[in-house]
Write a protein that holds these residues in place. Structure first.
Motif, PDB file in Angstrom:
ATOM      1  N   GLN A 165      53.691  53.209  44.729  1.00 34.48           N
ATOM      2  CA  GLN A 165      52.972  53.529  45.953  1.00 34.48           C
ATOM      3  C   GLN A 165      51.465  53.537  45.721  1.00 34.48           C
ATOM      4  OE1 GLN A 165      54.763  57.277  46.997  1.00 34.48           O
ATOM      5  NE2 GLN A 165      56.517  56.322  48.042  1.00 34.48           N
ATOM      6  N   GLN A 166      51.034  54.143  44.612  1.00 36.58           N
ATOM      7  CA  GLN A 166      49.603  54.173  44.308  1.00 36.58           C
ATOM      8  C   GLN A 166      49.065  52.766  44.064  1.00 36.58           C
ATOM      9  OE1 GLN A 166      49.426  56.848  40.965  1.00 36.58           O
ATOM     10  NE2 GLN A 166      49.299  58.676  42.252  1.00 36.58           N
ATOM     11  N   ALA A 167      49.830  51.967  43.375  1.00 34.85           N
ATOM     12  CA  ALA A 167      49.396  50.584  43.121  1.00 34.85           C
ATOM     13  C   ALA A 167      49.293  49.807  44.429  1.00 34.85           C
ATOM     14  CB  ALA A 167      50.383  49.901  42.175  1.00 34.85           C
ATOM     15  N   GLU A 168      50.195  50.055  45.337  1.00 29.21           N
ATOM     16  CA  GLU A 168      50.132  49.369  46.635  1.00 29.21           C
ATOM     17  C   GLU A 168      48.879  49.778  47.399  1.00 29.21           C
ATOM     18  OE1 GLU A 168      53.018  48.436  50.464  1.00 29.21           O
ATOM     19  OE2 GLU A 168      53.516  50.045  49.069  1.00 29.21           O
ATOM     20  N   LYS A 169      48.516  51.065  47.331  1.00 31.37           N
ATOM     21  CA  LYS A 169      47.298  51.517  48.006  1.00 31.37           C
ATOM     22  C   LYS A 169      46.059  50.890  47.368  1.00 31.37           C
ATOM     23  CE  LYS A 169      49.187  55.947  49.580  1.00 31.37           C
ATOM     24  NZ  LYS A 169      49.091  57.427  49.468  1.00 31.37           N
ATOM     25  N   ARG A 170      46.039  50.843  46.019  1.00 32.48           N
ATOM     26  CA  ARG A 170      44.889  50.205  45.345  1.00 32.48           C
ATOM     27  C   ARG A 170      44.808  48.733  45.717  1.00 32.48           C
ATOM     28  NH1 ARG A 170      46.890  52.919  40.833  1.00 32.48           N
ATOM     29  NH2 ARG A 170      47.522  50.935  39.877  1.00 32.48           N
ATOM     30  N   LEU A 171      45.934  48.091  45.783  1.00 24.88           N
ATOM     31  CA  LEU A 171      45.948  46.681  46.143  1.00 24.88           C
ATOM     32  C   LEU A 171      45.436  46.480  47.564  1.00 24.88           C
ATOM     33  CD1 LEU A 171      46.677  43.808  45.351  1.00 24.88           C
ATOM     34  CD2 LEU A 171      48.989  44.232  46.188  1.00 24.88           C
ATOM     35  N   GLN A 172      45.816  47.360  48.470  1.00 27.23           N
ATOM     36  CA  GLN A 172      45.330  47.260  49.847  1.00 27.23           C
ATOM     37  C   GLN A 172      43.813  47.440  49.895  1.00 27.23           C
ATOM     38  OE1 GLN A 172      47.634  50.220  51.907  1.00 27.23           O
ATOM     39  NE2 GLN A 172      49.429  48.900  52.124  1.00 27.23           N
ATOM     40  N   ALA A 173      43.281  48.413  49.114  1.00 26.66           N
ATOM     41  CA  ALA A 173      41.831  48.632  49.093  1.00 26.66           C
ATOM     42  C   ALA A 173      41.107  47.435  48.486  1.00 26.66           C
ATOM     43  CB  ALA A 173      41.513  49.906  48.297  1.00 26.66           C
ATOM     44  N   SER A 218      38.421  45.086  50.459  1.00 29.71           N
ATOM     45  CA  SER A 218      37.062  44.880  49.949  1.00 29.71           C
ATOM     46  C   SER A 218      36.802  43.404  49.666  1.00 29.71           C
ATOM     47  CB  SER A 218      36.870  45.708  48.678  1.00 29.71           C
ATOM     48  OG  SER A 218      35.607  45.449  48.112  1.00 29.71           O
ATOM     49  N   GLY A 219      37.760  42.745  49.035  1.00 32.57           N
ATOM     50  CA  GLY A 219      37.594  41.337  48.725  1.00 32.57           C
ATOM     51  C   GLY A 219      37.491  40.474  49.967  1.00 32.57           C
ATOM     52  N   GLU A 220      38.318  40.759  50.961  1.00 32.22           N
ATOM     53  CA  GLU A 220      38.267  39.992  52.206  1.00 32.22           C
ATOM     54  C   GLU A 220      36.951  40.217  52.940  1.00 32.22           C
ATOM     55  OE1 GLU A 220      41.746  41.175  54.265  1.00 32.22           O
ATOM     56  OE2 GLU A 220      43.068  39.758  53.210  1.00 32.22           O
ATOM     57  N   ALA A 221      36.407  41.457  52.844  1.00 35.15           N
ATOM     58  CA  ALA A 221      35.098  41.725  53.454  1.00 35.15           C
ATOM     59  C   ALA A 221      33.995  40.924  52.767  1.00 35.15           C
ATOM     60  CB  ALA A 221      34.783  43.216  53.388  1.00 35.15           C
ATOM     61  N   GLN A 222      34.040  40.873  51.431  1.00 29.74           N
ATOM     62  CA  GLN A 222      33.037  40.104  50.703  1.00 29.74           C
ATOM     63  C   GLN A 222      33.166  38.614  51.024  1.00 29.74           C
ATOM     64  OE1 GLN A 222      30.573  41.372  48.917  1.00 29.74           O
ATOM     65  NE2 GLN A 222      29.755  39.302  48.566  1.00 29.74           N
ATOM     66  N   GLU A 261      37.528  36.213  42.791  1.00 24.50           N
ATOM     67  CA  GLU A 261      37.492  37.617  42.384  1.00 24.50           C
ATOM     68  C   GLU A 261      38.593  38.416  43.074  1.00 24.50           C
ATOM     69  OE1 GLU A 261      36.453  41.171  40.583  1.00 24.50           O
ATOM     70  OE2 GLU A 261      35.986  39.083  40.065  1.00 24.50           O
ATOM     71  N   LEU A 262      38.848  38.107  44.335  1.00 23.27           N
ATOM     72  CA  LEU A 262      39.910  38.798  45.057  1.00 23.27           C
ATOM     73  C   LEU A 262      41.272  38.501  44.417  1.00 23.27           C
ATOM     74  CD1 LEU A 262      41.032  40.456  47.372  1.00 23.27           C
ATOM     75  CD2 LEU A 262      40.972  38.409  48.803  1.00 23.27           C
ATOM     76  N   LYS A 263      41.511  37.225  44.078  1.00 24.46           N
ATOM     77  CA  LYS A 263      42.784  36.861  43.444  1.00 24.46           C
ATOM     78  C   LYS A 263      42.931  37.530  42.084  1.00 24.46           C
ATOM     79  CE  LYS A 263      43.434  32.378  45.706  1.00 24.46           C
ATOM     80  NZ  LYS A 263      43.570  30.904  45.503  1.00 24.46           N
ATOM     81  N   ARG A 264      41.824  37.568  41.320  1.00 26.64           N
ATOM     82  CA  ARG A 264      41.870  38.202  39.998  1.00 26.64           C
ATOM     83  C   ARG A 264      42.186  39.687  40.115  1.00 26.64           C
ATOM     84  NH1 ARG A 264      39.471  41.395  36.819  1.00 26.64           N
ATOM     85  NH2 ARG A 264      37.911  41.915  38.389  1.00 26.64           N
ATOM     86  N   SER A 265      41.531  40.342  41.054  1.00 26.52           N
ATOM     87  CA  SER A 265      41.761  41.771  41.240  1.00 26.52           C
ATOM     88  C   SER A 265      43.186  42.039  41.726  1.00 26.52           C
ATOM     89  CB  SER A 265      40.751  42.340  42.250  1.00 26.52           C
ATOM     90  OG  SER A 265      39.426  42.154  41.788  1.00 26.52           O
ATOM     91  N   GLN A 266      43.679  41.163  42.603  1.00 23.30           N
ATOM     92  CA  GLN A 266      45.045  41.336  43.085  1.00 23.30           C
ATOM     93  C   GLN A 266      46.067  41.094  41.985  1.00 23.30           C
ATOM     94  OE1 GLN A 266      44.945  38.561  46.364  1.00 23.30           O
ATOM     95  NE2 GLN A 266      44.700  40.191  47.879  1.00 23.30           N
ATOM     96  N   SER A 267      45.795  40.102  41.128  1.00 23.63           N
ATOM     97  CA  SER A 267      46.750  39.790  40.061  1.00 23.63           C
ATOM     98  C   SER A 267      46.822  40.895  39.013  1.00 23.63           C
ATOM     99  CB  SER A 267      46.366  38.471  39.384  1.00 23.63           C
ATOM    100  OG  SER A 267      45.101  38.577  38.746  1.00 23.63           O
ATOM    101  N   ALA A 268      45.770  41.730  38.929  1.00 23.77           N
ATOM    102  CA  ALA A 268      45.794  42.834  37.966  1.00 23.77           C
ATOM    103  C   ALA A 268      46.800  43.904  38.360  1.00 23.77           C
ATOM    104  CB  ALA A 268      44.402  43.442  37.842  1.00 23.77           C
ATOM    105  N   ILE A 269      47.241  43.886  39.620  1.00 27.69           N
ATOM    106  CA  ILE A 269      48.236  44.844  40.105  1.00 27.69           C
ATOM    107  C   ILE A 269      49.466  44.055  40.535  1.00 27.69           C
ATOM    108  CG2 ILE A 269      48.748  46.638  41.794  1.00 27.69           C
ATOM    109  CD1 ILE A 269      45.762  47.182  41.971  1.00 27.69           C
ATOM    110  N   SER A 270      50.537  44.146  39.758  1.00 19.66           N
ATOM    111  CA  SER A 270      51.768  43.398  40.043  1.00 19.66           C
ATOM    112  C   SER A 270      52.791  44.321  40.703  1.00 19.66           C
ATOM    113  CB  SER A 270      52.347  42.802  38.755  1.00 19.66           C
ATOM    114  OG  SER A 270      53.565  42.155  39.021  1.00 19.66           O
TER     115      SER A 270
END
Length: 393
Positions: free
Chosen positions: A119-127, A131-135, A235-244
């Motif tokens: 659940q925590q990982a899902e929340k981090r992934l959403q954040a 952020s990545g989509e905003a950038q 960067e968004l893909k890299r950050s997302q891939s860090a959370i599986s």
């Protein structure tokens, strides 16, 4: 003195007579035993005969078993029994809880931790995604600005250049006219006109250089904006891939499976036959309880190899036992015949019966299984009608 030899002679005579009588008795007993044993073996192995000498049934011993056999249930890893949730003789449904192991509480806590981490990982992934989509949106706006606004600036600069060129042309004409007028125009006015012409020419030159700069900047800014946009996406893909989340889902599933391993559940609907352990007892590879589906019962019959050729699938069978009423025997039909020969496992209660006979297993499905649901393993006598496949002569 002569009476003593006479007494000895009578004793020897009667001893001889007694020995002869005992020998005759033993010989008669042996003949009777052989005849009875031969008769019993013949009846057991050869069945009954019709008047014309044709065998019409096969007689064999068997034992009552569940159709799907008896299941011995246990756990794969060493553990201690925390609670047994059923009793012997209880009817259970498929999937019903039978026993709980001592490690269930620890495994349940591990499952909860895995769920929280997911659940925590899902929340981090959403954040991270937000952020990545905003950038990415910012970079897209910057690119659009270059694509849409800079052409307007270049167009505006073109207009300014044309305006300055017109001014330069007019100022040049006025200055040339002043010079042609000679002394009629004051030198001071000529100088002002020349300065005005020089100013306009300087502005025109500056505007032309600015125009060239805008053209070159447009291409560079467009390339830079596209690169920054691609960098933001990467960067968004890299950050997302860090959370599986897939990996975390597997961890949750594994934790749930470990919890299930601490809960012994019924694989089939059936009856609890025996509970082999006690609460608090350590189990290590041994079965905890035995379960069987007693709604479908069979008799595993051992037919002698000399009779197996006369047994066919579908033949009717009659099953009797010392605990059944002879006038109300069990009935069934042959549903399976083995293809290998082995040794007798069902031992005849008669000590005079042959024990070295070779047999083939035959399964007889019972028509009234409920009558023997509590007699698993009970030895019975089976008569298979061999007149025809339907049991008639």
């Amino acid at each position: 003195m002569p009476a003593q030899p006479e007494k000895r002679g009578r004793t020897a005579f009667w001893a001889t007579v007694l020995a002869v009588v005992v020998g005759i008795g033993l010989a008669g007993s042996g003949i009777a035993f052989y005849w009875h044993h031969h008769t019993s073996s013949t009846e057991q192995t050869s069945g009954d005969r019709e008047p014309d000498g044709v065998l019409d049934k096969v007689v064999a011993l068997g034992r009552i078993e569940p159709k799907d056999s008896v299941l011995s249930l246990g756990v794969p890893t060493p553990d201690r029994i925390a609670r047994i949730a059923v009793r012997e003789g209880a009817l259970v449904k498929k999937g019903q809880l039978l026993a709980i192991l001592d490690s269930e509480e620890v495994r349940e806590q591990e499952r909860k931790v895995a769920v929280i981490q997911r659940q925590q990982a899902e929340k981090r992934l959403q954040a991270i995604t937000a952020s990545g989509e905003a950038q990415i949106h910012v970079e897209e706006v910057r690119r659009d600005q270059i694509e849409k606004v800079e052409p307007l600036e270049i167009e505006s600069q073109d207009t300014k250049i044309k305006f300055l060129q017109a001014q330069e042309k007019n100022a040049q004409k006025d200055y040339d006219r002043y010079l042609a007028a000679g002394d009629t125009i004051a030198e001071q006015d000529k100088e002002k006109q020349r300065l005005l012409l020089n100013q306009i020419q300087a502005e025109l030159l500056a505007a032309q250089w600015q125009h060239k700069k805008l053209l070159k900047s447009k291409e560079l800014n467009r390339t830079l904006a596209q690169a920054q946009l691609e960098a933001a996406r990467a960067e968004l893909k890299r950050s997302q891939s860090a959370i599986s989340l897939d990996l975390l889902d597997k961890q949750v599933n594994q934790a749930e499976e470990r919890v299930k391993e601490t809960q012994l559940q019924a694989p089939i609907a059936g009856k609890i036959l025996r509970i082999l352990v006690h609460e608090g007892e350590l189990v290590h590879g041994q079965p905890i309880l035995q379960l069987a589906n007693t709604r479908e019962m069979i008799v595993l019959t051992e037919v002698y190899e000399t009779d197996i050729e006369r047994v066919e699938i579908g033949q009717k069978a009659t099953i009797t036992s010392h605990i059944f009423k002879r006038e109300d025997p069990l009935t069934g039909r042959v549903v399976w015949k083995g293809s290998s020969i082995g040794k007798t496992r069902v031992i005849d209660l008669d000590p005079r019966a042959a024990v070295d006979n070779r047999i083939v297993d035959v399964k007889v499905e019972l028509d009234q299984p409920q009558r023997v649901a509590d007699l698993i393993g009970h030895q019975v006598r089976v008569e298979i009608a061999t007149g025809s496949s339907d049991g008639s002569r």
